[in-house]
Scaffold this active site. Structure first.
Site, short mmCIF file in Angstrom:
data_model
loop_
_atom_site.label_atom_id
_atom_site.label_comp_id
_atom_site.label_asym_id
_atom_site.label_seq_id
_atom_site.Cartn_x
_atom_site.Cartn_y
_atom_site.Cartn_z
N GLU A 35 67.46 61.14 19.31
CA GLU A 35 68.33 60.21 20.01
C GLU A 35 69.01 60.98 21.14
O GLU A 35 69.72 61.96 20.89
CB GLU A 35 69.36 59.62 19.05
CG GLU A 35 70.26 58.58 19.69
CD GLU A 35 71.37 58.12 18.76
OE1 GLU A 35 72.36 57.57 19.29
OE2 GLU A 35 71.27 58.33 17.54
N ASP A 46 82.56 57.05 20.19
CA ASP A 46 82.35 58.47 19.86
C ASP A 46 83.67 59.20 19.65
O ASP A 46 84.68 58.92 20.31
CB ASP A 46 81.55 59.15 20.96
CG ASP A 46 80.11 58.66 21.00
OD1 ASP A 46 79.45 58.71 19.95
OD2 ASP A 46 79.65 58.22 22.06
#
Length: 259
Positions: A35, A46
């Site tokens: 990824e 995140d």
């Protein structure tokens, strides 16, 4: 994905494009999927580790086009599936179809647009289908049954199960909630399910695969190594060491599951 796999996440361009390519090649040995995160200025899903990696890449003038170039170079040596992870703003700004075409031409197998709600993704899904681009959507432990089914149907590569509430980042342990969620998804979903957020050890991978996951997604633990060792041989050694530990954990979990 037939047997469970390691999905290894990196931020493209951290600390530089050449290093990203070396990191991808190193992780490729133990990864069933890579990824590749496209740096973004406001990565709301995140945690601090990946946010800092985005800042490092963007501070060096990294552009979206460079992520495609890195992938093109990787494709000269590997056919391991690569999922590009991004947010909707860069996709919308570039044009959805244009972005999908560029990603496809670079060698991407699928896309994750973290902040694109499923109910607003009709056009995006149609464009991906038109260009044979895979899709990955996310589900959380509190995702209702019906939405879980729809998210599974919309995800042509795998459904990304968020292991817990909150943002990305390495953790020491997982709550029972995570294991219950995997079991529920295993019963409800027809496609592949991969678990991410907080996985950093072989023992984590082992327990999640044993419970029924088809893969584990590891990001912050790899990005931490890059933060600490930069573009160096030591970084490559540490990345490979962790990838092997995780891969071994996946294998152990798979063996336990099939006893």
């Amino acid at each position: 994905m037939n047997k469970p796999v390691l999905v290894s996440f990196l931020v493209s361009g951290d600390p530089n494009p050449d290093a990203t390519l070396k990191f991808m090649k190193t992780l490729d040995k133990y990864s069933g999927v890579i990824e590749l995160g496209i740096p973004f200025s406001d990565p709301v899903a995140d945690g601090p580790t990946i946010q800092a990696a985005d800042v490092r890449a963007l501070s060096n003038g990294f552009k979206i086009a460079k992520s495609f170039e890195v992938l093109e170079e990787f494709r000269k040596e590997s056919d391991t599936p690569v999922i590009l992870m991004t947010y909707y703003n860069p996709v919308f700004k570039r044009g959805i179809e244009n972005f999908v075409i560029n990603a496809k031409e670079a060698g991407a197998n699928g896309l994750i647009i973290v902040d694109l709600p499923l109910q607003e993704a009709t056009e995006y899904r149609e464009i991906c289908k038109k260009h044979e681009m895979g899709t990955v959507f996310l589900a959380a432990p509190n995702t209702p049954e019906e939405r879980l089914k729809i998210s599974d149907e919309a995800s042509t590569e795998f459904l990304y199960l968020i292991s817990t509430f909150g943002i990305t980042g390495a953790r020491d342990t997982f709550e029972q909630m995570t294991f219950d969620f995997i079991k529920r998804a295993r019963t409800t979903c027809k496609g592949k399910i991969c678990v991410g957020f907080g996985i950093s050890k072989g023992s984590h991978a082992e327990s999640l695969i044993e419970q029924g996951a088809d893969g584990v997604i590891v990001g912050s633990a790899f990005v931490d190594i890059i933060k600490n060792y930069g573009d160096s041989e030591e970084a490559l050694l540490k990345l490979e060491e962790l990838a092997k530990e995780l891969s071994d954990g996946i294998e152990k979990g798979y063996e336990k599951r099939n006893k």
